[in-house]
Design a protein around this motif. Structure first.
Motif, PDB file in Angstrom:
ATOM      1  N   LEU A   1       0.828  -1.207   0.000  1.00 53.48           N
ATOM      2  CA  LEU A   1       0.000   0.000   0.000  1.00 53.48           C
ATOM      3  C   LEU A   1       0.860   1.254   0.000  1.00 53.48           C
ATOM      4  CD1 LEU A   1      -2.734  -1.041   2.588  1.00 53.48           C
ATOM      5  CD2 LEU A   1      -2.791  -1.242   0.088  1.00 53.48           C
ATOM      6  N   ASN A   2       0.259   2.337  -0.440  1.00 49.47           N
ATOM      7  CA  ASN A   2       0.940   3.621  -0.597  1.00 49.47           C
ATOM      8  C   ASN A   2       1.107   4.383   0.720  1.00 49.47           C
ATOM      9  OD1 ASN A   2      -1.838   4.125  -0.365  1.00 49.47           O
ATOM     10  ND2 ASN A   2      -1.713   5.998  -1.543  1.00 49.47           N
ATOM     11  N   VAL A   3       1.447   3.669   1.772  1.00 52.42           N
ATOM     12  CA  VAL A   3       1.738   4.277   3.070  1.00 52.42           C
ATOM     13  C   VAL A   3       3.259   4.251   3.201  1.00 52.42           C
ATOM     14  CG1 VAL A   3       1.348   4.172   5.546  1.00 52.42           C
ATOM     15  CG2 VAL A   3      -0.478   3.466   3.965  1.00 52.42           C
ATOM     16  N   SER A   4       3.862   5.384   2.939  1.00 53.85           N
ATOM     17  CA  SER A   4       5.320   5.476   2.816  1.00 53.85           C
ATOM     18  C   SER A   4       6.031   5.391   4.164  1.00 53.85           C
ATOM     19  CB  SER A   4       5.685   6.796   2.130  1.00 53.85           C
ATOM     20  OG  SER A   4       7.075   6.930   2.018  1.00 53.85           O
ATOM     21  N   TYR A   5       7.170   4.729   4.153  1.00 52.70           N
ATOM     22  CA  TYR A   5       7.973   4.561   5.369  1.00 52.70           C
ATOM     23  C   TYR A   5       8.421   5.890   5.965  1.00 52.70           C
ATOM     24  CZ  TYR A   5      12.202   5.717   2.769  1.00 52.70           C
ATOM     25  OH  TYR A   5      13.146   6.374   2.039  1.00 52.70           O
ATOM     26  N   ASP A   6       8.488   6.945   5.154  1.00 54.80           N
ATOM     27  CA  ASP A   6       9.014   8.225   5.637  1.00 54.80           C
ATOM     28  C   ASP A   6       7.930   9.225   6.045  1.00 54.80           C
ATOM     29  OD1 ASP A   6       8.121   8.795   3.076  1.00 54.80           O
ATOM     30  OD2 ASP A   6      10.005   9.690   2.402  1.00 54.80           O
ATOM     31  N   LEU A   7       6.720   8.745   6.285  1.00 48.21           N
ATOM     32  CA  LEU A   7       5.670   9.627   6.784  1.00 48.21           C
ATOM     33  C   LEU A   7       6.005  10.068   8.212  1.00 48.21           C
ATOM     34  CD1 LEU A   7       2.509   7.761   5.471  1.00 48.21           C
ATOM     35  CD2 LEU A   7       3.352   9.998   4.715  1.00 48.21           C
ATOM     36  N   PRO A   8       5.476  11.206   8.629  1.00 50.28           N
ATOM     37  CA  PRO A   8       5.753  11.695   9.990  1.00 50.28           C
ATOM     38  C   PRO A   8       5.240  10.734  11.070  1.00 50.28           C
ATOM     39  CG  PRO A   8       4.607  13.370   8.676  1.00 50.28           C
ATOM     40  CD  PRO A   8       4.634  12.127   7.863  1.00 50.28           C
ATOM     41  N   ASP A   9       5.852  10.820  12.238  1.00 51.15           N
ATOM     42  CA  ASP A   9       5.487   9.951  13.366  1.00 51.15           C
ATOM     43  C   ASP A   9       4.006  10.044  13.711  1.00 51.15           C
ATOM     44  OD1 ASP A   9       8.075   9.058  13.559  1.00 51.15           O
ATOM     45  OD2 ASP A   9       8.603  10.350  15.261  1.00 51.15           O
ATOM     46  N   GLU A  10       3.410  11.228  13.581  1.00 48.36           N
ATOM     47  CA  GLU A  10       1.992  11.363  13.935  1.00 48.36           C
ATOM     48  C   GLU A  10       1.098  10.561  12.987  1.00 48.36           C
ATOM     49  OE1 GLU A  10       3.319  15.259  11.915  1.00 48.36           O
ATOM     50  OE2 GLU A  10       4.010  14.097  13.630  1.00 48.36           O
ATOM     51  N   ILE A  11       1.502  10.395  11.749  1.00 45.68           N
ATOM     52  CA  ILE A  11       0.751   9.549  10.808  1.00 45.68           C
ATOM     53  C   ILE A  11       0.932   8.082  11.188  1.00 45.68           C
ATOM     54  CG2 ILE A  11       0.525   8.776   8.405  1.00 45.68           C
ATOM     55  CD1 ILE A  11      -0.570  11.588   8.846  1.00 45.68           C
ATOM     56  N   TRP A  12       2.156   7.689  11.534  1.00 49.14           N
ATOM     57  CA  TRP A  12       2.394   6.292  11.921  1.00 49.14           C
ATOM     58  C   TRP A  12       1.652   5.931  13.204  1.00 49.14           C
ATOM     59  CZ3 TRP A  12       3.300   2.618   8.876  1.00 49.14           C
ATOM     60  CH2 TRP A  12       3.969   2.854   7.674  1.00 49.14           C
ATOM     61  N   ALA A  13       1.459   6.895  14.090  1.00 48.39           N
ATOM     62  CA  ALA A  13       0.650   6.645  15.288  1.00 48.39           C
ATOM     63  C   ALA A  13      -0.793   6.343  14.885  1.00 48.39           C
ATOM     64  CB  ALA A  13       0.712   7.838  16.231  1.00 48.39           C
TER      65      ALA A  13
ATOM     66  N   ILE B   1      -2.320 -12.726   9.192  1.00 50.97           N
ATOM     67  CA  ILE B   1      -1.922 -11.566   8.389  1.00 50.97           C
ATOM     68  C   ILE B   1      -0.813 -10.895   9.172  1.00 50.97           C
ATOM     69  CG2 ILE B   1      -2.605  -9.339   7.405  1.00 50.97           C
ATOM     70  CD1 ILE B   1      -5.516 -10.377   7.421  1.00 50.97           C
ATOM     71  N   GLU B   2       0.233 -10.466   8.454  1.00 47.24           N
ATOM     72  CA  GLU B   2       1.303  -9.684   9.067  1.00 47.24           C
ATOM     73  C   GLU B   2       1.627  -8.528   8.141  1.00 47.24           C
ATOM     74  OE1 GLU B   2       4.619 -12.386   9.452  1.00 47.24           O
ATOM     75  OE2 GLU B   2       5.256 -12.025   7.404  1.00 47.24           O
ATOM     76  N   THR B   3       2.247  -7.513   8.693  1.00 49.47           N
ATOM     77  CA  THR B   3       2.637  -6.377   7.867  1.00 49.47           C
ATOM     78  C   THR B   3       4.015  -5.892   8.275  1.00 49.47           C
ATOM     79  OG1 THR B   3       1.891  -4.253   6.970  1.00 49.47           O
ATOM     80  CG2 THR B   3       1.573  -4.596   9.317  1.00 49.47           C
ATOM     81  N   SER B   4       4.666  -5.243   7.336  1.00 48.64           N
ATOM     82  CA  SER B   4       5.964  -4.626   7.598  1.00 48.64           C
ATOM     83  C   SER B   4       6.052  -3.333   6.802  1.00 48.64           C
ATOM     84  CB  SER B   4       7.110  -5.567   7.224  1.00 48.64           C
ATOM     85  OG  SER B   4       7.078  -5.858   5.843  1.00 48.64           O
ATOM     86  N   VAL B   5       6.914  -2.470   7.255  1.00 49.87           N
ATOM     87  CA  VAL B   5       7.141  -1.200   6.573  1.00 49.87           C
ATOM     88  C   VAL B   5       8.382  -1.363   5.704  1.00 49.87           C
ATOM     89  CG1 VAL B   5       7.547   1.263   6.865  1.00 49.87           C
ATOM     90  CG2 VAL B   5       6.112   0.033   8.509  1.00 49.87           C
ATOM     91  N   GLU B   6       8.203  -1.172   4.422  1.00 45.76           N
ATOM     92  CA  GLU B   6       9.274  -1.355   3.446  1.00 45.76           C
ATOM     93  C   GLU B   6       9.488  -0.043   2.689  1.00 45.76           C
ATOM     94  OE1 GLU B   6      10.842  -4.167   3.539  1.00 45.76           O
ATOM     95  OE2 GLU B   6       9.390  -5.236   4.773  1.00 45.76           O
ATOM     96  N   PRO B   7      10.624   0.117   2.014  1.00 46.83           N
ATOM     97  CA  PRO B   7      10.824   1.330   1.203  1.00 46.83           C
ATOM     98  C   PRO B   7       9.707   1.552   0.173  1.00 46.83           C
ATOM     99  CG  PRO B   7      12.888   0.181   1.448  1.00 46.83           C
ATOM    100  CD  PRO B   7      11.818  -0.719   2.038  1.00 46.83           C
ATOM    101  N   SER B   8       9.089   0.472  -0.269  1.00 49.20           N
ATOM    102  CA  SER B   8       8.020   0.582  -1.257  1.00 49.20           C
ATOM    103  C   SER B   8       6.660   0.902  -0.635  1.00 49.20           C
ATOM    104  CB  SER B   8       7.914  -0.724  -2.053  1.00 49.20           C
ATOM    105  OG  SER B   8       7.681  -1.800  -1.170  1.00 49.20           O
ATOM    106  N   GLY B   9       6.543   0.856   0.678  1.00 47.16           N
ATOM    107  CA  GLY B   9       5.283   1.157   1.352  1.00 47.16           C
ATOM    108  C   GLY B   9       4.954   0.136   2.414  1.00 47.16           C
ATOM    109  N   LEU B  10       3.704   0.147   2.841  1.00 45.54           N
ATOM    110  CA  LEU B  10       3.230  -0.783   3.852  1.00 45.54           C
ATOM    111  C   LEU B  10       2.916  -2.101   3.163  1.00 45.54           C
ATOM    112  CD1 LEU B  10       2.513  -1.006   6.854  1.00 45.54           C
ATOM    113  CD2 LEU B  10       0.213  -0.236   6.268  1.00 45.54           C
TER     114      LEU B  10
END
Length: 102
Positions: A11-23, A55-64
Motif C-alpha cells: 500500500l501507498n503508506v510510505s515509510y518516511d511519513l511523519p510519526d503522527e501519521i504512523w501513530a 496476516i502480518e505487515t511490515s514497513v518497506e521502502p516501497s510502502g506498507l
C-alpha cells in the motif's frame, strides 16, 4: 471451500511519513478484525506465521507491505476494510500503487 492461499499487498503508506501519521496507522491496526497485537515488533491479525491463518505487515521502502495466509474471500474483504479505514483515519486515499495510488 476453505482453501488457504498466500496473499501479498503493498500500500501507498510510505515509510518516511511523519510519526503522527504512523501513530494513526497503529490505531487502524488495532481496529481491524482479528487484531492480536505485536510479536517481535511485527503486527499480526488472526494468528502468527506459526499458524495456518494469519496476516502480518511490515514497513518497506516501497510502502506498507502485507503478507497473509487465508482464504481468498476473507482476504479480499479484510484488505478492502483496511484500505477504507486507513483512508478515513490517515486523511488520504490508501491503495495499491499499481492501481494508481501514490
Amino acid at each position: 471451500m476453505n482453501n488457504i492461499n498466500s496473499h501479498n499487498c503493498n500500500l501507498n503508506v510510505s515509510y518516511d511519513l511523519p510519526d503522527e501519521i504512523w501513530a494513526k496507522v497503529s490505531k487502524v491496526y488495532e481496529r481491524m478484525p482479528g487484531w492480536i497485537g505485536y510479536k517481535s515488533g511485527i503486527p499480526y491479525w488472526f494468528g502468527t506465521d506459526e499458524d495456518d491463518v494469519f496476516i502480518e505487515t511490515s514497513v518497506e521502502p516501497s510502502g506498507l507491505s502485507f503478507y497473509a495466509q487465508m482464504n481468498n474471500d476473507d482476504w479480499t474483504s479484510w484488505i478492502a476494510t483496511f484500505k477504507l479505514e486507513a483512508s478515513k483515519i490517515l486523511g488520504f486515499d490508501v491503495g495499491e500503487p499499481e492501481d494508481g495510488y501514490m
